[in-house]
Design an enzyme around this catalytic site. Sequence first.
Site, mmCIF file in Angstrom:
data_model
loop_
_atom_site.group_PDB
_atom_site.id
_atom_site.type_symbol
_atom_site.label_atom_id
_atom_site.label_comp_id
_atom_site.label_asym_id
_atom_site.label_seq_id
_atom_site.Cartn_x
_atom_site.Cartn_y
_atom_site.Cartn_z
ATOM 1 C CG HIS A 266 -88.554 56.902 45.210
ATOM 2 N ND1 HIS A 266 -89.423 57.129 44.166
ATOM 3 C CD2 HIS A 266 -88.547 55.549 45.408
ATOM 4 C CE1 HIS A 266 -89.926 55.972 43.748
ATOM 5 N NE2 HIS A 266 -89.410 55.008 44.487
ATOM 6 C CD GLU B 174 -87.223 62.342 43.829
ATOM 7 O OE1 GLU B 174 -87.709 62.441 42.698
ATOM 8 O OE2 GLU B 174 -86.898 61.239 44.340
ATOM 9 C CD1 TRP C 103 -58.258 29.437 38.882
ATOM 10 C CD2 TRP C 103 -59.644 31.149 38.546
ATOM 11 N NE1 TRP C 103 -59.400 29.185 39.590
ATOM 12 C CE2 TRP C 103 -60.267 30.214 39.414
ATOM 13 C CE3 TRP C 103 -60.340 32.316 38.190
ATOM 14 C CZ2 TRP C 103 -61.536 30.415 39.932
ATOM 15 C CZ3 TRP C 103 -61.601 32.494 38.704
ATOM 16 C CH2 TRP C 103 -62.189 31.557 39.565
ATOM 17 N NE ARG D 31 -69.587 35.735 38.928
ATOM 18 C CZ ARG D 31 -68.936 34.613 39.218
ATOM 19 N NH1 ARG D 31 -68.912 34.162 40.464
ATOM 20 N NH2 ARG D 31 -68.313 33.947 38.265
ATOM 21 N NE ARG E 152 -65.483 31.522 44.845
ATOM 22 C CZ ARG E 152 -65.949 31.520 43.609
ATOM 23 N NH1 ARG E 152 -67.198 31.866 43.381
ATOM 24 N NH2 ARG E 152 -65.171 31.173 42.593
ATOM 25 N N GLY F 109 -69.646 29.913 27.915
ATOM 26 C CA GLY F 109 -68.529 29.639 27.033
ATOM 27 C C GLY F 109 -68.719 30.295 25.679
ATOM 28 C CB THR G 63 -71.012 32.540 19.433
ATOM 29 O OG1 THR G 63 -69.612 32.589 19.757
ATOM 30 C CG2 THR G 63 -71.184 32.715 17.938
#
Length: 347
Positions: free
Chosen positions: A51, A53, A178, A192, A215, A291, A296
């Site tokens: 950790h 500390e 794109w 990502r 990538r 998508g 939604t």
Amino acid sequence: MMDDKIFMQRCFSLAQMGLGNVSPNPMVGAVVVYDGKIIGEGFHQKYGFSHAEVNAINSVKDKSLLKYSTIYVSLEPCCHYGKTPPCAELLIKHHIKKCVIANTDPNPKVAGKGIKILQDNNIEVVSGVLEKDGLYLNRRFFYNQEKHLPFVILKYAQSKDDFIDIIRKEGEEKQNYWFTNDALKLFVHKQRFEEDAILVGYNTVINDNPTLNVRYYSGKNPVRVVYDKDLSLPKDKNIFNSESKAIVFNGVKNAVEDNVEYILLKNENDLQSMLSILYEKGIGSIIVEGGKKTITRFVERNLWNEAYVLTGNTLLNEGIKSPVIPANKYKSTSYAGDNGIDYYFNI
């Protein structure tokens, strides 16, 4: 107080360096200060490793100064045995004079107990320094602890005229569109790496065959998640390759085959159960990169925390309109000539 804030800001900067490597643990940074100067610093670098500390104290060359020093930590020192020994005991062992923290740890195993142990051993504790900044830094972790769900980030790219995709005709040869430039591609792949998993819809896998890897960046690939009701996705799709684990929610079976885990979930719309299962499997954050239909669903069920809308300079003139994010825009950034990113928070 001003010095406290300066040193705590340094803790936050250090902690941020652990993003993408420490989940499901929080990001934590620590600095050791003697006579107004930093004599040691460290951060939690990787899940299961030392950790903040520990790393900060180990970096102090003259350990005899520790009993006269203050340690600044962005989160309350832990007081239980997990992957590593309790940090509170380490501070006691070295007779640290004072401990300044931003936030109390919401984990029930800690939750103020670390502070009490320090105080019971004559270590002065000051808490709440830049508390709001600390909450924002570890917003994923705090949400995980409160809701027992992954932190959900909606992400999609759109054209300049607000279309998320072309209208695809049945049997039409697949085309890649794109909307954004290479600078924004780099941002997407960095994101990502920073999050634990990435979820796409069935149609996105069929139409785009995304690789969902990093990538264009360096680091681990996220766990890939999809719902495939009848297990009809072709096995040659990229989501099934060996680059990282894939989780396929479905209405048929529970099974593990190589790097693919199949989880039975009868109802595709039962997003709450899906997220709960992912949380139990150690997924602390997930990007929903599906998508319009998939995004939604999360919006309608109010199961999202942030949304990133990437806009390029491409014009489609017609197509599938982008989802509506029911929140005020938090901020916008531009990337190398493209319109850039709009950020939304679900507060």
